[in-house]
Design a protein around this motif. Structure first.
Motif, PDB file in Angstrom:
ATOM      1  N   ARG A 101       0.806  -1.321   0.033  1.00  0.00           N
ATOM      2  CA  ARG A 101       0.050   0.134   0.103  1.00  0.00           C
ATOM      3  C   ARG A 101       0.967   1.279  -0.028  1.00  0.00           C
ATOM      4  NH1 ARG A 101      -2.770   0.411   4.823  1.00  0.00           N
ATOM      5  NH2 ARG A 101      -3.358   2.483   4.180  1.00  0.00           N
ATOM      6  N   TYR A 102       1.876   1.475   0.601  1.00  0.00           N
ATOM      7  CA  TYR A 102       2.847   2.372   1.069  1.00  0.00           C
ATOM      8  C   TYR A 102       3.610   2.565  -0.555  1.00  0.00           C
ATOM      9  CZ  TYR A 102       1.738   3.125   5.937  1.00  0.00           C
ATOM     10  OH  TYR A 102       1.020   3.175   7.003  1.00  0.00           O
ATOM     11  N   ARG A 103       4.034   1.510  -0.958  1.00  0.00           N
ATOM     12  CA  ARG A 103       4.890   1.387  -2.268  1.00  0.00           C
ATOM     13  C   ARG A 103       3.758   2.200  -3.453  1.00  0.00           C
ATOM     14  NH1 ARG A 103       7.980  -4.102  -2.173  1.00  0.00           N
ATOM     15  NH2 ARG A 103       9.571  -3.326  -0.985  1.00  0.00           N
ATOM     16  N   GLU A 104       2.470   1.944  -3.375  1.00  0.00           N
ATOM     17  CA  GLU A 104       1.621   2.510  -4.319  1.00  0.00           C
ATOM     18  C   GLU A 104       1.316   3.874  -4.290  1.00  0.00           C
ATOM     19  OE1 GLU A 104      -2.062  -0.258  -4.027  1.00  0.00           O
ATOM     20  OE2 GLU A 104      -1.129  -1.736  -5.005  1.00  0.00           O
ATOM     21  N   ARG A 105       1.289   4.128  -2.839  1.00  0.00           N
ATOM     22  CA  ARG A 105       1.166   5.589  -2.565  1.00  0.00           C
ATOM     23  C   ARG A 105       2.310   6.536  -3.079  1.00  0.00           C
ATOM     24  NH1 ARG A 105      -2.043   9.893  -2.206  1.00  0.00           N
ATOM     25  NH2 ARG A 105      -1.786  11.017  -0.499  1.00  0.00           N
ATOM     26  N   VAL A 106       3.440   5.962  -2.540  1.00  0.00           N
ATOM     27  CA  VAL A 106       4.602   6.511  -2.883  1.00  0.00           C
ATOM     28  C   VAL A 106       4.629   6.682  -4.630  1.00  0.00           C
ATOM     29  CG1 VAL A 106       7.108   6.414  -3.198  1.00  0.00           C
ATOM     30  CG2 VAL A 106       5.989   6.094  -1.162  1.00  0.00           C
ATOM     31  N   GLY A 107       4.123   5.789  -5.149  1.00  0.00           N
ATOM     32  CA  GLY A 107       4.269   5.793  -6.994  1.00  0.00           C
ATOM     33  C   GLY A 107       3.263   6.840  -7.251  1.00  0.00           C
ATOM     34  N   MET A 108       2.049   6.860  -6.521  1.00  0.00           N
ATOM     35  CA  MET A 108       1.087   8.044  -6.993  1.00  0.00           C
ATOM     36  C   MET A 108       1.779   9.437  -6.832  1.00  0.00           C
ATOM     37  SD  MET A 108      -2.513   6.180  -5.955  1.00  0.00           S
ATOM     38  CE  MET A 108      -2.725   7.332  -4.601  1.00  0.00           C
ATOM     39  N   LEU A 109       2.262   9.578  -5.513  1.00  0.00           N
ATOM     40  CA  LEU A 109       2.673  10.939  -5.187  1.00  0.00           C
ATOM     41  C   LEU A 109       4.174  11.195  -6.151  1.00  0.00           C
ATOM     42  CD1 LEU A 109       2.641  10.614  -1.087  1.00  0.00           C
ATOM     43  CD2 LEU A 109       1.143  12.046  -2.731  1.00  0.00           C
ATOM     44  N   GLU A 110       5.006  10.374  -6.574  1.00  0.00           N
ATOM     45  CA  GLU A 110       5.886  10.569  -7.310  1.00  0.00           C
ATOM     46  C   GLU A 110       5.269  10.892  -8.771  1.00  0.00           C
ATOM     47  OE1 GLU A 110       7.929   7.021  -7.393  1.00  0.00           O
ATOM     48  OE2 GLU A 110       9.393   7.680  -5.812  1.00  0.00           O
ATOM     49  N   ALA A 111       4.266  10.445  -9.250  1.00  0.00           N
ATOM     50  CA  ALA A 111       3.707  10.761 -10.511  1.00  0.00           C
ATOM     51  C   ALA A 111       2.919  12.005 -10.460  1.00  0.00           C
ATOM     52  CB  ALA A 111       2.571   9.742 -10.837  1.00  0.00           C
ATOM     53  N   ARG A 112       2.464  12.424  -9.216  1.00  0.00           N
ATOM     54  CA  ARG A 112       2.059  13.756  -9.237  1.00  0.00           C
ATOM     55  C   ARG A 112       3.182  14.974  -9.128  1.00  0.00           C
ATOM     56  NH1 ARG A 112      -2.055  13.882  -4.223  1.00  0.00           N
ATOM     57  NH2 ARG A 112      -1.732  16.010  -4.641  1.00  0.00           N
ATOM     58  N   LEU A 113       4.132  14.303  -8.203  1.00  0.00           N
ATOM     59  CA  LEU A 113       5.203  15.318  -8.379  1.00  0.00           C
ATOM     60  C   LEU A 113       5.857  15.795  -9.804  1.00  0.00           C
ATOM     61  CD1 LEU A 113       7.306  17.228  -6.627  1.00  0.00           C
ATOM     62  CD2 LEU A 113       8.443  14.930  -6.237  1.00  0.00           C
ATOM     63  N   ASP A 114       6.094  14.625 -10.477  1.00  0.00           N
ATOM     64  CA  ASP A 114       6.642  14.628 -12.009  1.00  0.00           C
ATOM     65  C   ASP A 114       5.694  15.634 -12.610  1.00  0.00           C
ATOM     66  OD1 ASP A 114       8.771  13.222 -11.170  1.00  0.00           O
ATOM     67  OD2 ASP A 114       7.823  11.373 -12.339  1.00  0.00           O
ATOM     68  N   ALA A 115       4.489  15.645 -12.598  1.00  0.00           N
ATOM     69  CA  ALA A 115       3.537  16.552 -13.223  1.00  0.00           C
ATOM     70  C   ALA A 115       3.725  18.013 -12.707  1.00  0.00           C
ATOM     71  CB  ALA A 115       2.133  15.898 -13.253  1.00  0.00           C
ATOM     72  N   VAL A 116       3.919  18.062 -11.504  1.00  0.00           N
ATOM     73  CA  VAL A 116       3.961  19.657 -11.030  1.00  0.00           C
ATOM     74  C   VAL A 116       5.289  20.026 -11.430  1.00  0.00           C
ATOM     75  CG1 VAL A 116       4.221  20.842  -8.989  1.00  0.00           C
ATOM     76  CG2 VAL A 116       2.217  19.084  -9.025  1.00  0.00           C
ATOM     77  N   ARG A 117       6.331  18.983 -11.523  1.00  0.00           N
ATOM     78  CA  ARG A 117       7.615  19.808 -11.776  1.00  0.00           C
ATOM     79  C   ARG A 117       7.661  19.904 -13.462  1.00  0.00           C
ATOM     80  NH1 ARG A 117      11.394  15.407  -8.852  1.00  0.00           N
ATOM     81  NH2 ARG A 117      11.653  16.678  -6.907  1.00  0.00           N
ATOM     82  N   ASP A 118       6.921  19.197 -14.194  1.00  0.00           N
ATOM     83  CA  ASP A 118       6.810  19.574 -15.646  1.00  0.00           C
ATOM     84  C   ASP A 118       6.047  20.934 -15.813  1.00  0.00           C
ATOM     85  OD1 ASP A 118       8.272  17.312 -16.272  1.00  0.00           O
ATOM     86  OD2 ASP A 118       6.322  16.072 -16.666  1.00  0.00           O
ATOM     87  N   GLU A 119       4.963  21.038 -15.095  1.00  0.00           N
ATOM     88  CA  GLU A 119       4.087  22.264 -15.385  1.00  0.00           C
ATOM     89  C   GLU A 119       5.101  23.494 -14.864  1.00  0.00           C
ATOM     90  OE1 GLU A 119       0.154  24.327 -13.606  1.00  0.00           O
ATOM     91  OE2 GLU A 119       0.532  22.212 -13.179  1.00  0.00           O
ATOM     92  N   ALA A 120       5.554  23.247 -13.727  1.00  0.00           N
ATOM     93  CA  ALA A 120       6.799  24.526 -13.409  1.00  0.00           C
ATOM     94  C   ALA A 120       7.745  24.947 -14.672  1.00  0.00           C
ATOM     95  CB  ALA A 120       7.083  24.244 -11.975  1.00  0.00           C
ATOM     96  N   ASP A 121       8.247  23.687 -14.812  1.00  0.00           N
ATOM     97  CA  ASP A 121       9.193  24.093 -15.994  1.00  0.00           C
ATOM     98  C   ASP A 121       8.666  24.528 -17.062  1.00  0.00           C
ATOM     99  OD1 ASP A 121      11.191  22.689 -14.497  1.00  0.00           O
ATOM    100  OD2 ASP A 121      11.097  20.639 -15.548  1.00  0.00           O
ATOM    101  N   GLU A 122       7.397  24.390 -17.740  1.00  0.00           N
ATOM    102  CA  GLU A 122       6.788  24.992 -18.654  1.00  0.00           C
ATOM    103  C   GLU A 122       6.639  26.357 -18.430  1.00  0.00           C
ATOM    104  OE1 GLU A 122       5.568  25.837 -22.328  1.00  0.00           O
ATOM    105  OE2 GLU A 122       6.396  23.764 -21.728  1.00  0.00           O
ATOM    106  N   LEU A 123       6.183  26.641 -17.005  1.00  0.00           N
ATOM    107  CA  LEU A 123       6.013  28.253 -16.779  1.00  0.00           C
ATOM    108  C   LEU A 123       7.244  28.794 -16.976  1.00  0.00           C
ATOM    109  CD1 LEU A 123       2.974  27.470 -14.002  1.00  0.00           C
ATOM    110  CD2 LEU A 123       2.802  28.483 -16.496  1.00  0.00           C
ATOM    111  N   ARG A 124       8.247  28.366 -16.376  1.00  0.00           N
ATOM    112  CA  ARG A 124       9.438  28.837 -16.261  1.00  0.00           C
ATOM    113  C   ARG A 124      10.045  29.248 -18.007  1.00  0.00           C
ATOM    114  NH1 ARG A 124      11.231  24.901 -13.147  1.00  0.00           N
ATOM    115  NH2 ARG A 124      10.949  25.487 -11.024  1.00  0.00           N
ATOM    116  N   ARG A 125       9.711  28.348 -18.839  1.00  0.00           N
ATOM    117  CA  ARG A 125      10.005  28.542 -19.995  1.00  0.00           C
ATOM    118  C   ARG A 125       9.178  29.563 -20.665  1.00  0.00           C
ATOM    119  NH1 ARG A 125      10.915  22.880 -19.980  1.00  0.00           N
ATOM    120  NH2 ARG A 125       8.949  22.643 -20.685  1.00  0.00           N
TER     121      ARG A 125
END
Length: 75
Positions: free
Chosen positions: A32-56
């Motif tokens: 359960r914790y591994r699944e939760r960590v995986g979901m949070l990592e995916a969300r973090l990647d999406a937020v980082r991608d959005e932040a990178d796009e806004l910076r560009r």
């Protein structure tokens, strides 16, 4: 108002707490914790991608690359 129980305490004292020494229970909790960590990592990647796009976009606006150039005398 009664105090909230500590997260490690059994919230239902009249019910037995799950045995943490039970290997199946521990494996299920770990999964359960591994699944939760995986979901949070995916969300973090999406937020980082959005932040990178806004910076560009912000950098492009600052340098003027996305603005149309005014028509000069040669046009």
């Amino acid at each position: 108002m009664p105090a909230k129980p500590h997260p490690n305490e059994n919230p239902h004292p009249d019910e037995p707490a799950p045995k943490t020494s039970d290997p199946a229970f521990v494996r299920a909790e770990l999964e359960r914790y591994r699944e939760r960590v995986g979901m949070l990592e995916a969300r973090l990647d999406a937020v980082r991608d959005e932040a990178d796009e806004l910076r560009r976009e912000k950098a492009a606006r600052a340098t003027g690359h996305d603005r149309p150039r005014p028509a000069g005398p040669g046009c």
